[in-house]
Design an enzyme around this catalytic site. Sequence first.
Site, PDB file in Angstrom:
ATOM      1  N   LYS A  11       0.851  -1.201   0.000  1.00 13.77           N
ATOM      2  CA  LYS A  11       0.000   0.000   0.000  1.00 13.77           C
ATOM      3  C   LYS A  11       0.881   1.242   0.000  1.00 13.77           C
ATOM      4  O   LYS A  11       2.010   1.241   0.484  1.00 13.77           O
ATOM      5  CB  LYS A  11      -0.964   0.021   1.198  1.00 13.77           C
ATOM      6  CG  LYS A  11      -0.334   0.244   2.570  1.00 13.77           C
ATOM      7  CD  LYS A  11      -0.487   1.674   3.038  1.00 13.77           C
ATOM      8  CE  LYS A  11       0.222   1.990   4.307  1.00 13.77           C
ATOM      9  NZ  LYS A  11       1.522   2.224   4.509  1.00 13.77           N
ATOM     10  N   VAL A  95      11.245  -4.125   2.374  1.00 19.36           N
ATOM     11  CA  VAL A  95      11.020  -4.281   3.823  1.00 19.36           C
ATOM     12  C   VAL A  95      11.328  -2.971   4.555  1.00 19.36           C
ATOM     13  O   VAL A  95      12.284  -2.263   4.205  1.00 19.36           O
ATOM     14  CB  VAL A  95      11.914  -5.434   4.363  1.00 19.36           C
ATOM     15  CG1 VAL A  95      11.781  -5.563   5.880  1.00 19.36           C
ATOM     16  CG2 VAL A  95      11.537  -6.746   3.694  1.00 19.36           C
ATOM     17  N   ALA A  96      10.511  -2.667   5.565  1.00 21.36           N
ATOM     18  CA  ALA A  96      10.673  -1.453   6.383  1.00 21.36           C
ATOM     19  C   ALA A  96      10.737  -0.204   5.505  1.00 21.36           C
ATOM     20  O   ALA A  96      11.547   0.690   5.721  1.00 21.36           O
ATOM     21  CB  ALA A  96      11.908  -1.547   7.296  1.00 21.36           C
ATOM     22  N   MET A  99       5.660   0.689   3.119  1.00 22.41           N
ATOM     23  CA  MET A  99       4.676   0.173   2.163  1.00 22.41           C
ATOM     24  C   MET A  99       3.856  -0.980   2.753  1.00 22.41           C
ATOM     25  O   MET A  99       3.173  -1.713   2.029  1.00 22.41           O
ATOM     26  CB  MET A  99       5.362  -0.263   0.873  1.00 22.41           C
ATOM     27  CG  MET A  99       6.068   0.890   0.175  1.00 22.41           C
ATOM     28  SD  MET A  99       6.712   0.450  -1.440  1.00 22.41           S
ATOM     29  CE  MET A  99       5.242   0.618  -2.454  1.00 22.41           C
ATOM     30  N   ALA A 100       3.928  -1.128   4.080  1.00 29.47           N
ATOM     31  CA  ALA A 100       3.084  -2.078   4.823  1.00 29.47           C
ATOM     32  C   ALA A 100       3.252  -3.528   4.384  1.00 29.47           C
ATOM     33  O   ALA A 100       2.293  -4.301   4.382  1.00 29.47           O
ATOM     34  CB  ALA A 100       1.610  -1.670   4.754  1.00 29.47           C
ATOM     35  N   GLY A 102       4.757  -6.113   5.844  1.00 30.44           N
ATOM     36  CA  GLY A 102       4.435  -7.085   6.899  1.00 30.44           C
ATOM     37  C   GLY A 102       2.928  -7.148   7.126  1.00 30.44           C
ATOM     38  O   GLY A 102       2.351  -8.228   7.260  1.00 30.44           O
ATOM     39  N   SER A 103       2.282  -5.993   7.132  1.00 38.35           N
ATOM     40  CA  SER A 103       0.834  -5.949   7.341  1.00 38.35           C
ATOM     41  C   SER A 103       0.101  -6.616   6.178  1.00 38.35           C
ATOM     42  O   SER A 103      -0.893  -7.318   6.377  1.00 38.35           O
ATOM     43  CB  SER A 103       0.358  -4.501   7.475  1.00 38.35           C
ATOM     44  OG  SER A 103       1.034  -3.864   8.533  1.00 38.35           O
ATOM     45  N   ASP A 135      -2.043  -1.103  10.681  1.00 40.77           N
ATOM     46  CA  ASP A 135      -2.135  -1.185   9.211  1.00 40.77           C
ATOM     47  C   ASP A 135      -2.737  -2.506   8.733  1.00 40.77           C
ATOM     48  O   ASP A 135      -2.994  -2.664   7.537  1.00 40.77           O
ATOM     49  CB  ASP A 135      -0.733  -1.062   8.583  1.00 40.77           C
ATOM     50  CG  ASP A 135      -0.370   0.387   8.263  1.00 40.77           C
ATOM     51  OD1 ASP A 135      -1.251   1.265   8.416  1.00 40.77           O
ATOM     52  OD2 ASP A 135       0.780   0.622   7.877  1.00 40.77           O
TER      53      ASP A 135
HETATM   54  P1  ATP Z   1       4.938  -0.521   9.262  1.00 37.60           P
HETATM   55  O1  ATP Z   1       3.781  -1.415   8.904  1.00 37.60           O
HETATM   56  O2  ATP Z   1       5.399  -0.646  10.681  1.00 37.60           O
HETATM   57  O3  ATP Z   1       4.754   0.884   8.752  1.00 37.60           O
HETATM   58  P2  ATP Z   1       6.702  -0.900   7.051  1.00 37.60           P
HETATM   59  O4  ATP Z   1       5.581  -0.930   6.110  1.00 37.60           O
HETATM   60  O5  ATP Z   1       7.592   0.291   6.991  1.00 37.60           O
HETATM   61  O6  ATP Z   1       6.193  -1.088   8.511  1.00 37.60           O
HETATM   62  P3  ATP Z   1       7.478  -3.687   6.864  1.00 37.60           P
HETATM   63  O7  ATP Z   1       8.022  -4.157   5.557  1.00 37.60           O
HETATM   64  O8  ATP Z   1       6.140  -4.148   7.267  1.00 37.60           O
HETATM   65  O9  ATP Z   1       7.630  -2.129   6.872  1.00 37.60           O
HETATM   66  O10 ATP Z   1       8.580  -4.079   7.976  1.00 37.60           O
HETATM   67  C1  ATP Z   1       8.615  -3.573   9.290  1.00 37.60           C
HETATM   68  C2  ATP Z   1       9.353  -4.603  10.156  1.00 37.60           C
HETATM   69  O11 ATP Z   1       8.489  -5.726  10.318  1.00 37.60           O
HETATM   70  C3  ATP Z   1      10.623  -5.137   9.508  1.00 37.60           C
HETATM   71  O12 ATP Z   1      11.733  -4.565  10.134  1.00 37.60           O
HETATM   72  C4  ATP Z   1      10.570  -6.640   9.693  1.00 37.60           C
HETATM   73  O13 ATP Z   1      11.601  -7.132  10.507  1.00 37.60           O
HETATM   74  C5  ATP Z   1       9.249  -6.941  10.394  1.00 37.60           C
HETATM   75  N1  ATP Z   1       8.459  -7.992   9.706  1.00 37.60           N
HETATM   76  C6  ATP Z   1       7.798  -8.980  10.305  1.00 37.60           C
HETATM   77  N2  ATP Z   1       7.144  -9.737   9.409  1.00 37.60           N
HETATM   78  C7  ATP Z   1       7.388  -9.222   8.182  1.00 37.60           C
HETATM   79  C8  ATP Z   1       6.992  -9.565   6.862  1.00 37.60           C
HETATM   80  N3  ATP Z   1       6.208 -10.622   6.607  1.00 37.60           N
HETATM   81  N4  ATP Z   1       7.419  -8.786   5.859  1.00 37.60           N
HETATM   82  C9  ATP Z   1       8.205  -7.706   6.115  1.00 37.60           C
HETATM   83  N5  ATP Z   1       8.623  -7.353   7.342  1.00 37.60           N
HETATM   84  C10 ATP Z   1       8.220  -8.093   8.378  1.00 37.60           C
END
Ligand code: ATP
Length: 302
Positions: A11, A95-96, A99-100, A102-103, A135
């Site tokens: 997202k 990752v991180a 762009m959500a 993990g969510s 999220d």
């Molecule tokens: P947030 O939802 O907190 O805004 P984000 O979108 O910036 O996070 P994500 O890619 O979701 O970033 O990663 C945030 C942290 O979640 C990472 O540092 C990672 O270690 C952890 N994490 C746990 N599960 C996952 C997953 N399935 N995919 C990506 N990151 C994950």
Amino acid sequence: MSALRELAPAKINLGLTLGPLREDGRHRLVTVMQPVALCDSLELLPAELGSSGDRTICPGVEGENLVDKAVAGFREASGWRGAAVQIEIEKKIPVAAGMAGGSADAGAALRLLSRVSGIADEELLMAVARELGADVPGQLQPRRYLASGAGEELRALPEAAPFGVLVVPSDHGLSTADVFNEADRLGLARSIAELESRQAELVGALAAGAAFAPRELLINDLEPAAVSLAPELAWTLDEVRSAGAEQALVCGSGPTVIGLFGDLDGARGAALALSGRAPAPFAVEPWYPTVMPDANTEGASA
Ligand code: ATP
């Protein structure tokens, strides 16, 4: 049990208005959550023989995976006692990056668990999603939402006319918590009254399916905090504007920067113009809930 598959679209936030802290320590906010056709792919299989329980395999992500928590939360809330499962994730979402990813994976995992268990109780799934993070509810049935509360209160918006998004990833992550803390230090939060009027303005601006809101509503209040922690983002925003974006903004809590274009070709051209950067920028379109992109060609293209 045969293998089941789900796509998890990333997202972007088309603007984010930051409000005051709530009693639970989360910030109030108003944002437009737009899924884009850059998808992780999840496969649910029976766990291997001799395996001691549910397992997530997610190359590229260290530590506890949010999908493990989704499986545990689903079992606890539903009482489902089905055989142990293995969920394999192919990551495409940076990752991180704000762009959500993990969510999105957690939302897709809940859809897989609903399918394999036959438990389609939307309220239960939503309650598990809320426990996993602000999220995640918006990723349970991805579509364009106006999100309020701390991001978990969702109002479906009409899907958007097609447009193009230039995504400029960063070579390092930014912690969401750090960015919110920096926003507090800088005093960026607006009043509840401002938040409510912004919400009404956004609903009005997007009611007829416009691609995005006018410039004055497309502001990310977290941007100065992200730039304060990662000053090179100011330069990236300038580069994206120079590449022709109608609007350049930090995505969510960053550090990814997005540029909005009238169509995908415009975003592709900008990705080419900035192709000297590493990691390489790329172009994506919105993701529409009725059109499932093919998992192997999910639409990310330079
Ligand atoms: P947030 O939802 O907190 O805004 P984000 O979108 O910036 O996070 P994500 O890619 O979701 O970033 O990663 C945030 C942290 O979640 C990472 O540092 C990672 O270690 C952890 N994490 C746990 N599960 C996952 C997953 N399935 N995919 C990506 N990151 C994950």
